[in-house]
Write an enzyme that holds these catalytic residues in place. Structure first.
Site, PDB file in Angstrom:
ATOM      1  NE  ARG A 262     -10.617   0.345 -16.129  1.00 40.00           N
ATOM      2  CZ  ARG A 262      -9.868  -0.031 -15.096  1.00 40.00           C
ATOM      3  NH1 ARG A 262      -9.319   0.674 -14.337  1.00 40.00           N
ATOM      4  NH2 ARG A 262      -9.860  -1.344 -14.838  1.00 40.00           N
ATOM      5  CG  HIS A 266      -5.191   0.940 -16.680  1.00 43.74           C
ATOM      6  ND1 HIS A 266      -5.857   2.288 -16.318  1.00 43.74           N
ATOM      7  CD2 HIS A 266      -4.112   1.107 -17.377  1.00 43.74           C
ATOM      8  CE1 HIS A 266      -4.710   3.046 -16.453  1.00 43.74           C
ATOM      9  NE2 HIS A 266      -3.437   2.447 -17.048  1.00 43.74           N
ATOM     10  CE1 TYR A 275      -9.220  -3.133 -11.564  1.00 44.23           C
ATOM     11  CE2 TYR A 275      -7.374  -4.500 -12.356  1.00 44.23           C
ATOM     12  CZ  TYR A 275      -8.385  -3.694 -12.562  1.00 44.23           C
ATOM     13  OH  TYR A 275      -8.453  -2.945 -13.709  1.00 44.23           O
TER      14      TYR A 275
HETATM   15  C1  LIG Z   1       3.080  10.604 -12.387  1.00 41.19           C
HETATM   16  C2  LIG Z   1       2.574   9.235 -12.875  1.00 41.19           C
HETATM   17  N1  LIG Z   1       2.512   8.202 -12.016  1.00 41.19           N
HETATM   18  C3  LIG Z   1       2.217   6.992 -12.378  1.00 41.19           C
HETATM   19  C4  LIG Z   1       1.848   6.763 -13.692  1.00 41.19           C
HETATM   20  C5  LIG Z   1       1.116   5.302 -14.037  1.00 41.19           C
HETATM   21  N2  LIG Z   1      -0.245   5.278 -14.391  1.00 41.19           N
HETATM   22  C6  LIG Z   1      -0.708   5.239 -15.431  1.00 41.19           C
HETATM   23  S1  LIG Z   1      -2.421   5.410 -15.328  1.00 41.19           S
HETATM   24  C7  LIG Z   1      -2.488   5.364 -13.746  1.00 41.19           C
HETATM   25  C8  LIG Z   1      -3.828   5.357 -13.021  1.00 41.19           C
HETATM   26  C9  LIG Z   1      -4.538   6.603 -13.222  1.00 41.19           C
HETATM   27  O1  LIG Z   1      -5.783   6.488 -12.723  1.00 41.19           O
HETATM   28  P1  LIG Z   1      -6.723   7.384 -12.841  1.00 41.19           P
HETATM   29  O2  LIG Z   1      -6.145   8.840 -12.583  1.00 41.19           O
HETATM   30  O3  LIG Z   1      -7.952   7.276 -12.082  1.00 41.19           O
HETATM   31  O4  LIG Z   1      -7.351   7.706 -14.548  1.00 41.19           O
HETATM   32  P2  LIG Z   1      -8.034   6.661 -15.335  1.00 41.19           P
HETATM   33  O5  LIG Z   1      -6.589   5.683 -15.925  1.00 41.19           O
HETATM   34  O6  LIG Z   1      -8.840   5.588 -14.356  1.00 41.19           O
HETATM   35  O7  LIG Z   1      -8.714   7.391 -16.396  1.00 41.19           O
HETATM   36  C10 LIG Z   1      -1.094   5.297 -13.144  1.00 41.19           C
HETATM   37  C11 LIG Z   1      -0.920   5.282 -11.853  1.00 41.19           C
HETATM   38  C12 LIG Z   1       1.498   7.794 -14.467  1.00 41.19           C
HETATM   39  N3  LIG Z   1       1.299   7.713 -15.868  1.00 41.19           N
HETATM   40  N4  LIG Z   1       2.017   8.916 -13.931  1.00 41.19           N
END
Ligand SMILES: Cc1ncc(C[n+]2csc(CCOP(=O)(O)OP(=O)(O)O)c2C)c(N)n1
Length: 376
Positions: A262, A266, A275
């Site tokens: 990425r 975010h 971080y």
């Molecule tokens: C069930 C749930 N828990 C927490 C969140 C909050 N949240 C949104 S994005 C994220 C990180 C996700 O990371 P990843 O799966 O690696 O995907 P990326 O954003 O890097 O594409 C979190 C914890 C959420 N959307 N849904």
């Protein structure tokens, strides 16, 4: 059904991600995964350039207040493009909030793909028209939806394949495990595609999983796992294409992990300087998926300056259309927030609607006093 014997050895991913084009653009032959032909790769290049332009335009529209949020896939476009190109017309895509470029690759108008991210309706496109499920924000829920959907298609005797996307962080969710287990036991025609971009917001992969790789998780469910260089669009096309063919042939699900990065924060609500080191980000910027495929196509006389200019001009037009669509003020009815929650409006919803109406009226009154919005 193939008579391929599934043993831990045949299910395990390779030690190194599959790669067909090196970062400098030179080809790397692979015994199992063929190099896609040049015409196919040129289509992929066009989609990459357009995807990058859409990502950067959408991020700019967040800064201008026209989108509430845009989780950009800048740097992950090879995965996005391959995910849309490997599917046939009857297949379905189950995307996340970060997969707008893959959604658009399936034919959804870019402005319609942004409706959710503008804070409007959950989906701005008709899922059945484009065979794309609404983008899921709750992590990993879409994987279960994908499995159930693919199972239904199988019951109906259709040869639909479902491609379900998720991030590395989502692999820690219970839904991920339930989806893989069910799909494996019932040989569901679904491909799980994890874009491992190294971070789940600020949580690095090392704090997410102790497995040798995310693709190694597949063996525990009895399905094949594979790792692929996620910044090599040729390799992602080849590896995903193979998994889609397997699913369509009745050989069940696969788990593919793309190693990518990425490159940006975010979302606009995140400060990634807190971080991760800039040197790390810079090292990945130098492994840009666009540079790699451009070098390969140019070296094979499959991309000249005139074609590049045409593709860039088309991408600019797409960005201009997106800007125009999102800069147009839409006439939203705030009562819609309450209108479709329950069939009969509850007293609590009535009360909340009343509160919102009062707040809107107060805002309108203060705007009348100070047309620029004053110091509110
Ligand atoms: C069930 C749930 N828990 C927490 C969140 C909050 N949240 C949104 S994005 C994220 C990180 C996700 O990371 P990843 O799966 O690696 O995907 P990326 O954003 O890097 O594409 C979190 C914890 C959420 N959307 N849904």
């Amino acid at each position: 059904m193939s008579d391929r014997v599934l043993t831990p050895e045949t299910l395990l991913p390779r030690d190194e991600p599959v790669r067909l084009i090196a970062p400098d653009g030179t080809a790397e032959a692979d015994q199992h995964y063929p190099m896609p032909d040049l015409a196919h790769l040129r289509d992929a290049y066009r989609a990459l350039v357009e995807g990058r332009r859409i990502n950067d335009q959408a991020s700019a529209l967040v800064r201008q207040g026209r989108l509430a949020v845009y989780p950009s896939s800048h740097g992950q476009e090879a995965c996005q493009v391959a995910a849309s190109l490997v599917l046939g017309e009857r297949d379905w895509l189950f995307p996340t909030y970060r997969d707008s470029v893959a959604v658009i690759g399936r034919g959804v108008n870019p402005a319609d793909a942004m409706v959710l991210l503008a804070g409007d309706w959950h989906s701005g496109y008709d899922p059945t028209e484009h065979r794309v499920a609404p983008q899921a924000t709750p992590l990993a829920t879409q994987l279960l939806h994908a499995v159930g959907f693919a199972q239904a298609a199988k019951y109906r005797g259709e040869d639909t394949v479902v491609l379900a996307l998720c991030g590395d962080g989502a692999t820690s969710e219970g839904d991920f495990h339930e989806a893989l287990n069910f799909a494996a036991v019932f040989a569901i025609p679904v491909v799980f595609f994890v874009q491992n971009n190294e971070f789940a917001i600020s949580v690095p992969l090392s704090r997410q999983s102790a497995a040798p790789s995310l693709a190694h998780k597949a063996v525990g469910y009895g399905i094949p796992g594979q790792r692929v260089d996620g910044n090599d669009v040729a390799a992602v096309l080849s590896v995903l294409g193979d998994a889609v063919d397997r699913a369509r042939a009745g050989e069940g699900p696969s788990l593919i992990e793309a190693h990518t990065y990425r490159m940006q924060a975010h979302t606009n609500a995140d400060d990634d300087t807190r971080y991760r080191e800039r040197a790390e980000v810079q090292a990945w910027i130098e492994r840009d998926p666009l540079t790699r495929i451009r070098a390969y196509l140019t070296a094979h006389d499959a991309l000249d300056t005139a074609t590049e200019d045409r593709i860039a001009a088309d991408a600019e037009r797409i960005a201009a259309d997106l800007r125009a669509a999102l800069n147009a003020d839409t006439d939203l009815d705030p009562e819609d927030l309450f209108r479709f929650v329950t069939t009969d409006r509850t007293p609590q919803l009535d009360e909340q609607w009343q509160m919102l109406r009062d707040e809107i009226a107060r805002g309108a009154a203060s705007d009348a006093v100070s047309p620029t919005g004053g110091s509110r």
